[in-house]
Design a protein around this motif. Structure first.
Motif, PDB file in Angstrom:
ATOM      1  N   SER A  56       0.809  -1.215   0.000  1.00  0.00           N
ATOM      2  CA  SER A  56       0.000   0.000   0.000  1.00  0.00           C
ATOM      3  C   SER A  56       0.841   1.264   0.000  1.00  0.00           C
ATOM      4  O   SER A  56       0.412   2.292  -0.530  1.00  0.00           O
ATOM      5  CB  SER A  56      -0.936  -0.003   1.219  1.00  0.00           C
ATOM      6  N   SER A  57       2.036   1.214   0.586  1.00  0.00           N
ATOM      7  CA  SER A  57       2.875   2.420   0.683  1.00  0.00           C
ATOM      8  C   SER A  57       4.097   2.391  -0.218  1.00  0.00           C
ATOM      9  O   SER A  57       4.640   3.431  -0.564  1.00  0.00           O
ATOM     10  CB  SER A  57       3.322   2.634   2.140  1.00  0.00           C
ATOM     11  N   SER A  91      -0.777   1.531  -6.033  1.00  0.00           N
ATOM     12  CA  SER A  91      -2.119   2.080  -5.815  1.00  0.00           C
ATOM     13  C   SER A  91      -2.074   3.593  -5.672  1.00  0.00           C
ATOM     14  O   SER A  91      -3.090   4.271  -5.853  1.00  0.00           O
ATOM     15  CB  SER A  91      -2.746   1.460  -4.559  1.00  0.00           C
ATOM     16  N   THR A 130      -1.155  -6.061  -2.824  1.00  0.00           N
ATOM     17  CA  THR A 130      -1.819  -6.420  -1.574  1.00  0.00           C
ATOM     18  C   THR A 130      -2.935  -5.431  -1.228  1.00  0.00           C
ATOM     19  O   THR A 130      -3.676  -5.002  -2.098  1.00  0.00           O
ATOM     20  CB  THR A 130      -0.777  -6.546  -0.448  1.00  0.00           C
ATOM     21  N   ALA A 131      -3.039  -5.045   0.038  1.00  0.00           N
ATOM     22  CA  ALA A 131      -4.229  -4.338   0.518  1.00  0.00           C
ATOM     23  C   ALA A 131      -4.458  -2.985  -0.147  1.00  0.00           C
ATOM     24  O   ALA A 131      -5.605  -2.560  -0.313  1.00  0.00           O
ATOM     25  CB  ALA A 131      -4.150  -4.165   2.032  1.00  0.00           C
ATOM     26  N   GLY A 132      -3.380  -2.278  -0.516  1.00  0.00           N
ATOM     27  CA  GLY A 132      -3.560  -0.989  -1.171  1.00  0.00           C
ATOM     28  C   GLY A 132      -4.362  -1.114  -2.452  1.00  0.00           C
ATOM     29  O   GLY A 132      -5.279  -0.319  -2.716  1.00  0.00           O
ATOM     30  N   ALA A 215      -2.427  -1.167   5.147  1.00  0.00           N
ATOM     31  CA  ALA A 215      -3.871  -1.213   4.936  1.00  0.00           C
ATOM     32  C   ALA A 215      -4.542  -2.443   5.518  1.00  0.00           C
ATOM     33  O   ALA A 215      -5.767  -2.473   5.640  1.00  0.00           O
ATOM     34  CB  ALA A 215      -4.182  -1.131   3.433  1.00  0.00           C
ATOM     35  N   GLN A 258      -4.505   2.730   7.746  1.00  0.00           N
ATOM     36  CA  GLN A 258      -5.967   2.822   7.667  1.00  0.00           C
ATOM     37  C   GLN A 258      -6.604   2.854   9.052  1.00  0.00           C
ATOM     38  O   GLN A 258      -7.644   3.502   9.250  1.00  0.00           O
ATOM     39  CB  GLN A 258      -6.526   1.652   6.854  1.00  0.00           C
ATOM     40  N   ASN A 297     -12.282   7.306   0.899  1.00  0.00           N
ATOM     41  CA  ASN A 297     -11.562   6.090   1.280  1.00  0.00           C
ATOM     42  C   ASN A 297     -12.556   4.982   1.624  1.00  0.00           C
ATOM     43  O   ASN A 297     -13.458   5.188   2.442  1.00  0.00           O
ATOM     44  CB  ASN A 297     -10.660   6.398   2.492  1.00  0.00           C
TER      45      ASN A 297
END
Length: 506
Positions: A56-57, A91, A130-132, A215, A258, A297
């Motif tokens: 995510s980052s 993302s 992944t989560a992003g 995330a 998050q 979001n």
């Protein structure tokens, strides 16, 4: 002129020493040659694989290598290089899709330097988001698809064997992290961990995996009790000739980034002004946030209620106890439909065995220097850190980015809340957790487990043929070993020959 006494004896024995010396050297050389040639691997038979972790980052690229002769159909994989992609995770290119793919070029160019050119065509490349990207797909599916398409176009332009870019499920991310951890600790294949080195975990069997990203967060372990009634939480893996059945669950929106947004949203709900005070930020710290970030979001949009202001001003007050109380409100502990739950009505069997905590779990605890401390000491360190002023902390840690430094009070408190109250790691069970960054020079995370699982689908090259059969190898080792021992004994006897056996020189 008379010869010195004993000279005839020396002349008579010198050829024996020469012969014995030659035979001894030959036997030693033979022994070493048989041992080395039998077990020295051929570099031609190494295979390579590349996995990109699109978090995510940020995105990291990992390069792995393993011998072509697989063990029980699973490659013996080791990490040989890692490259951190500059910029945000893919993302983060939702509004600049065209640059998502090109952002990977620097690391992919490095891969061309690490992997031998003759291996390019046989080297698979995988990208796992992944989560992003899971959140971006929830927010805008077409944009997420465009980002992946751009990434694929860049990866296909390289001479490697590109196998696809896809968004992993949270359960896959957790399970592959579990595989990585147990592989590196020697729990899946005992030979991985040398017997003469101390083990990080004393108990036999596998250990659980705790992963915290930006995330999402994952927990994975082999439960002791029967979980047949909750099969949707179970995954099966076949590695090194064994089948493993593990519980795994991923909590989207409960990664540390998050989770902070969820907490700020709760603060905003109870405020009618554009300025709020937050105990999870240090005294003297200020931050502004665009309300659009909360309204769009996927993690906060459902609970967001429009406000009269568009910019939120946050002031830190630095108080651990108040921060902990605020974090508790982002979890829902009611309405458990099964015998036991963690939070948000999600089934989780009772904890069993020991656990390895990595990713942000490790980074946060490492920053606080409490990776090996009991829970009481961790809380004590957090209270001391959260009570410091922002000016003091900036002066003490000038090289750490402000974004990370400003959030360590929140992140550390969040780890205590998540592990201690939601996963039920009490003060007594806290000692079952080991916070790990690397194990045996490999990063703890899901990518190595992903690569290990994928090697089951990669055809092995022609196996490395050893020069001797097993029986022949053993026989030669015994023969040369016996020769060395006998020649040493014979040489010693000749050199130290008893006087009664020596002929008097005339």
């Amino acid at each position: 002129m008379d010869q010195p006494k004993g000279s005839k004896l020396w002349k008579g024995t010198r050829p024996k020493y020469v012969i014995i010396g030659f035979l001894l050297v030959g036997a030693v050389i033979g022994l070493i040659a048989v041992a080395v040639s039998q077990y020295h691997p051929s570099t031609r038979n190494h295979k390579y694989g590349i996995v990109l972790d699109a978090g995510s980052s940020h995105t990291n690229m990992y390069i792995y290598k393993w011998p072509a002769e697989k063990e029980n159909d699973t490659g013996v994989v080791q990490q040989i290089d890692v490259c951190e992609v500059e910029g945000p995770g893919i993302s983060g290119y939702a509004s600049d899709v065209g640059n998502a793919g090109p952002s990977l070029k620097h690391c992919m160019d490095k891969a061309k330097e690490v992997v031998p050119e003759r291996k390019y065509r046989d080297t698979p490349v995988y990208l796992g988001a992944t989560a992003g990207m899971r959140l971006l797909r929830m927010e805008n599916a077409s944009t997420a698809k465009s980002v992946l398409s751009g990434v694929e176009a860049t990866l296909r332009s390289y001479p490697f064997n590109f196998r696809g870019a896809r968004i992993l499920s949270g359960e896959e991310e957790g399970a592959y992290g579990w595989i990585t951890l147990n592989y590196l600790l020697g729990n899946l294949r005992e030979a991985i961990w040398p017997s003469f080195l101390p083990r990080l975990f004393a108990r036999p069997g596998t250990i659980g995996a705790l992963d915290l990203g930006g995330a999402s967060t994952q927990i994975t372990f082999e439960p002791n009790q029967d979980t047949s009634g909750s099969s949707e939480y179970m995954l099966n893996f076949h590695l090194y000739g064994k089948t493993y059945s593990v519980y795994t669950h991923s909590y989207l929106c409960y990664g540390k980034d998050q989770a902070l947004r969820l907490k700020i949203l709760n603060n905003v709900k109870g405020s009618s002004t554009a300025r709020i005070q937050d105990p999870c930020f240090l005294k003297g710290y200020e931050r502004t946030m665009n309300m659009i970030d909360l309204s769009k979001n996927p993690c906060t949009a459902r609970s967001f209620h429009p406000k009269s202001f568009s910019i939120l001003h946050i002031e830190g007050t630095g108080d651990y106890e108040q921060c902990l109380a605020g974090i508790e409100d982002i979890f829902n502990s009611s309405g458990c439909p099964s015998s036991s739950c963690s939070f948000n009505a999600s089934f989780m069997p009772p904890l069993s065995g020991q656990f390895g905590a990595f990713s942000a779990f490790y980074y946060v605890m490492s920053f606080l220097n409490v990776t090996e401390q009991p829970m009481d000491e961790v809380i004590k360190a957090l209270k001391a850190f959260c009570s410091k002023s922002w000016a003091k902390v900036k002066a003490d840690y000038p090289k750490i980015k402000e974004k990370y430094l400003s959030e360590y009070c929140f992140a550390g408190t969040y780890v205590i809340s998540l592990l201690g109250k939601r996963y039920n790691f009490t003060k007594e069970k806290w000692s079952d957790i080991r916070f790990l960054g690397k194990v045996r020079d490999s990063d703890a995370g899901w990518t190595l487990g992903y690569m290990l699982n994928l090697t089951n689908m990669i055809n092995a090259e022609q196996s490395f043929l050893r020069p001797l059969s097993y029986i022949c190898h053993i026989c030669l080792m015994v023969v040369f070993s016996v020769m060395v021992v006998l020649l040493v004994v014979v040489g010693y006897v000749i050199y130290r020959k008893p006087k009664c056996l020596k002929k008097e020189a005339i």
